[in-house]
Design a protein around this motif. Sequence first.
Motif, PDB file in Angstrom:
ATOM      1  N   LEU A 212     -20.183  22.431  -5.953  1.00 50.96           N
ATOM      2  CA  LEU A 212     -20.945  23.670  -5.970  1.00 50.96           C
ATOM      3  C   LEU A 212     -20.080  24.744  -6.604  1.00 50.96           C
ATOM      4  O   LEU A 212     -19.015  25.090  -6.071  1.00 50.96           O
ATOM      5  N   ALA A 213     -20.503  25.249  -7.752  1.00 48.42           N
ATOM      6  CA  ALA A 213     -19.774  26.305  -8.455  1.00 48.42           C
ATOM      7  C   ALA A 213     -20.251  27.649  -7.911  1.00 48.42           C
ATOM      8  O   ALA A 213     -21.266  28.192  -8.343  1.00 48.42           O
ATOM      9  N   VAL A 214     -19.521  28.159  -6.928  1.00 51.43           N
ATOM     10  CA  VAL A 214     -19.908  29.344  -6.161  1.00 51.43           C
ATOM     11  C   VAL A 214     -19.408  30.600  -6.872  1.00 51.43           C
ATOM     12  O   VAL A 214     -18.251  30.675  -7.276  1.00 51.43           O
ATOM     13  N   MET A 215     -20.260  31.602  -6.972  1.00 45.87           N
ATOM     14  CA  MET A 215     -19.908  32.810  -7.709  1.00 45.87           C
ATOM     15  C   MET A 215     -18.950  33.715  -6.940  1.00 45.87           C
ATOM     16  O   MET A 215     -18.110  34.396  -7.536  1.00 45.87           O
ATOM     17  N   HIS A 216     -19.089  33.764  -5.634  1.00 41.97           N
ATOM     18  CA  HIS A 216     -18.239  34.628  -4.806  1.00 41.97           C
ATOM     19  C   HIS A 216     -17.603  33.775  -3.709  1.00 41.97           C
ATOM     20  O   HIS A 216     -18.249  33.472  -2.705  1.00 41.97           O
ATOM     21  N   GLY A 217     -16.346  33.389  -3.895  1.00 41.85           N
ATOM     22  CA  GLY A 217     -15.659  32.554  -2.931  1.00 41.85           C
ATOM     23  C   GLY A 217     -15.208  31.245  -3.546  1.00 41.85           C
ATOM     24  O   GLY A 217     -15.340  31.021  -4.755  1.00 41.85           O
ATOM     25  N   SER A 218     -14.676  30.357  -2.727  1.00 41.31           N
ATOM     26  CA  SER A 218     -14.206  29.059  -3.198  1.00 41.31           C
ATOM     27  C   SER A 218     -15.373  28.182  -3.627  1.00 41.31           C
ATOM     28  O   SER A 218     -16.446  28.193  -3.009  1.00 41.31           O
ATOM     29  N   CYS A 219     -15.159  27.390  -4.668  1.00 39.92           N
ATOM     30  CA  CYS A 219     -16.105  26.345  -5.006  1.00 39.92           C
ATOM     31  C   CYS A 219     -15.988  25.226  -3.971  1.00 39.92           C
ATOM     32  O   CYS A 219     -14.950  25.064  -3.328  1.00 39.92           O
ATOM     33  N   PHE A 220     -17.053  24.462  -3.825  1.00 38.79           N
ATOM     34  CA  PHE A 220     -17.076  23.402  -2.822  1.00 38.79           C
ATOM     35  C   PHE A 220     -17.080  22.049  -3.505  1.00 38.79           C
ATOM     36  O   PHE A 220     -17.850  21.811  -4.451  1.00 38.79           O
ATOM     37  N   SER A 221     -16.230  21.141  -3.029  1.00 36.01           N
ATOM     38  CA  SER A 221     -16.207  19.769  -3.503  1.00 36.01           C
ATOM     39  C   SER A 221     -16.503  18.858  -2.337  1.00 36.01           C
ATOM     40  O   SER A 221     -15.797  18.899  -1.315  1.00 36.01           O
ATOM     41  N   GLY A 222     -17.560  18.058  -2.454  1.00 36.38           N
ATOM     42  CA  GLY A 222     -17.927  17.180  -1.353  1.00 36.38           C
ATOM     43  C   GLY A 222     -19.418  16.908  -1.341  1.00 36.38           C
ATOM     44  O   GLY A 222     -20.057  16.789  -2.398  1.00 36.38           O
ATOM     45  N   ASP A 223     -19.973  16.831  -0.149  1.00 29.98           N
ATOM     46  CA  ASP A 223     -21.383  16.499   0.030  1.00 29.98           C
ATOM     47  C   ASP A 223     -22.228  17.762  -0.158  1.00 29.98           C
ATOM     48  O   ASP A 223     -22.556  18.464   0.805  1.00 29.98           O
ATOM     49  N   GLY A 224     -22.577  18.039  -1.403  1.00 28.62           N
ATOM     50  CA  GLY A 224     -23.360  19.235  -1.703  1.00 28.62           C
ATOM     51  C   GLY A 224     -24.760  19.172  -1.132  1.00 28.62           C
ATOM     52  O   GLY A 224     -25.347  20.210  -0.792  1.00 28.62           O
ATOM     53  N   GLU A 225     -25.306  17.956  -1.008  1.00 21.27           N
ATOM     54  CA  GLU A 225     -26.640  17.824  -0.420  1.00 21.27           C
ATOM     55  C   GLU A 225     -26.639  18.354   1.012  1.00 21.27           C
ATOM     56  O   GLU A 225     -27.505  19.156   1.392  1.00 21.27           O
ATOM     57  N   LYS A 226     -25.677  17.927   1.814  1.00 24.63           N
ATOM     58  CA  LYS A 226     -25.604  18.391   3.203  1.00 24.63           C
ATOM     59  C   LYS A 226     -25.361  19.896   3.265  1.00 24.63           C
ATOM     60  O   LYS A 226     -25.979  20.599   4.084  1.00 24.63           O
ATOM     61  N   ALA A 227     -24.478  20.398   2.403  1.00 25.49           N
ATOM     62  CA  ALA A 227     -24.193  21.832   2.415  1.00 25.49           C
ATOM     63  C   ALA A 227     -25.457  22.638   2.135  1.00 25.49           C
ATOM     64  O   ALA A 227     -25.712  23.664   2.787  1.00 25.49           O
ATOM     65  N   LEU A 228     -26.268  22.195   1.198  1.00 21.40           N
ATOM     66  CA  LEU A 228     -27.491  22.923   0.855  1.00 21.40           C
ATOM     67  C   LEU A 228     -28.534  22.821   1.973  1.00 21.40           C
ATOM     68  O   LEU A 228     -29.236  23.796   2.261  1.00 21.40           O
ATOM     69  N   ARG A 229     -28.621  21.669   2.606  1.00 19.08           N
ATOM     70  CA  ARG A 229     -29.577  21.547   3.717  1.00 19.08           C
ATOM     71  C   ARG A 229     -29.112  22.390   4.905  1.00 19.08           C
ATOM     72  O   ARG A 229     -29.930  23.015   5.601  1.00 19.08           O
ATOM     73  N   ASP A 230     -27.810  22.427   5.138  1.00 17.91           N
ATOM     74  CA  ASP A 230     -27.282  23.299   6.197  1.00 17.91           C
ATOM     75  C   ASP A 230     -27.501  24.770   5.854  1.00 17.91           C
ATOM     76  O   ASP A 230     -27.772  25.593   6.744  1.00 17.91           O
ATOM     77  N   LEU A 231     -27.391  25.118   4.571  1.00 18.47           N
ATOM     78  CA  LEU A 231     -27.645  26.496   4.148  1.00 18.47           C
ATOM     79  C   LEU A 231     -29.102  26.862   4.404  1.00 18.47           C
ATOM     80  O   LEU A 231     -29.410  27.978   4.841  1.00 18.47           O
ATOM     81  N   ALA A 232     -30.016  25.925   4.164  1.00 19.48           N
ATOM     82  CA  ALA A 232     -31.431  26.173   4.414  1.00 19.48           C
ATOM     83  C   ALA A 232     -31.676  26.473   5.890  1.00 19.48           C
ATOM     84  O   ALA A 232     -32.443  27.386   6.236  1.00 19.48           O
ATOM     85  N   VAL A 233     -31.021  25.724   6.758  1.00 19.45           N
ATOM     86  CA  VAL A 233     -31.149  25.966   8.200  1.00 19.45           C
ATOM     87  C   VAL A 233     -30.594  27.341   8.568  1.00 19.45           C
ATOM     88  O   VAL A 233     -31.217  28.107   9.306  1.00 19.45           O
ATOM     89  N   MET A 234     -29.433  27.652   8.004  1.00 19.24           N
ATOM     90  CA  MET A 234     -28.801  28.950   8.296  1.00 19.24           C
ATOM     91  C   MET A 234     -29.679  30.103   7.805  1.00 19.24           C
ATOM     92  O   MET A 234     -29.866  31.104   8.513  1.00 19.24           O
ATOM     93  N   TYR A 235     -30.220  29.998   6.600  1.00 18.19           N
ATOM     94  CA  TYR A 235     -31.086  31.050   6.084  1.00 18.19           C
ATOM     95  C   TYR A 235     -32.311  31.240   6.977  1.00 18.19           C
ATOM     96  O   TYR A 235     -32.738  32.376   7.235  1.00 18.19           O
ATOM     97  N   ALA A 236     -32.884  30.136   7.436  1.00 17.99           N
ATOM     98  CA  ALA A 236     -34.051  30.245   8.312  1.00 17.99           C
ATOM     99  C   ALA A 236     -33.692  30.972   9.599  1.00 17.99           C
ATOM    100  O   ALA A 236     -34.459  31.787  10.111  1.00 17.99           O
ATOM    101  N   GLU A 237     -32.496  30.687  10.133  1.00 21.73           N
ATOM    102  CA  GLU A 237     -32.070  31.319  11.380  1.00 21.73           C
ATOM    103  C   GLU A 237     -31.738  32.796  11.200  1.00 21.73           C
ATOM    104  O   GLU A 237     -32.111  33.629  12.036  1.00 21.73           O
TER     105      GLU A 237
END
Length: 241
Positions: A212-237
């Motif tokens: 994940l090439a993040v604009m503000h902060g560290s880029c993420f290397s790993g399971d991007g699918e899980k990170a995005l699904r977790d982000l969806a949960v966080m946004y909903a909350e």
Amino acid sequence: METRIDEIAPHLYRLSTYIAKIDLQFNQFLVDDDEPLLYHTGLRGMFPLIRDAVATVLDPARIRWIGFSHFEADECGSLNDWLALAPHAKPVCGMIGAMVNIDDFICGRAHIMATGEILATGRHRFRFLETPQVPHAWDASLLFEETGSTLFCSDLFLHNGDLPPVTENDVVGPARKALTTYEAGPLAHPYPYSRLTDTTLHMLADLKPKRLAVMHGSCFSGDGEKALRDLAVMYAEVLGE
């Protein structure tokens, strides 16, 4: 103020400028290829810094494509400076972005792409994705580089600090902290939550990005699918109410 440059994957460079006053990094991404691509131009005032950083990798005049998610100063504020420097460069955006902002801003014509369309730059293939209001703005879009499985995700996963170029640690927790801080202060509601938000985030997760090439902060290397699904949960909350 200085711009740091790191090769975070073969031929993919992260250019990062940390602004201590607001405790935030501003990142651009340079893809060194037959037709080089710059994702994010940076603020207009940052142009000399970003130009000089690019010059450590390749001649800035060789830039052929300029991508960005939406019309905002840190995304494309110095777009016209780059177009003046690189005579063959073209901004890449969707139809809404071109009609509403970019064509008028540059007094010319952007390279318009439809969602799912591929931009080939040589070794790399970029899939264009229209993502209205994700991260924000009507004209929002993202690029997915298929060869290295990198999602250029703009303001998604924004987190504060002067951070290393890449992390394998959780990026959703820091993004939640930043978002709740903004929600409680004068910068409230940086991200809209619409009927498209959850669907779009899961569509991005379906791409199964490895980076994940993040604009503000560290880029993420790993399971991007899980990170995005977790982000969806966080946004909903945080935003769903």
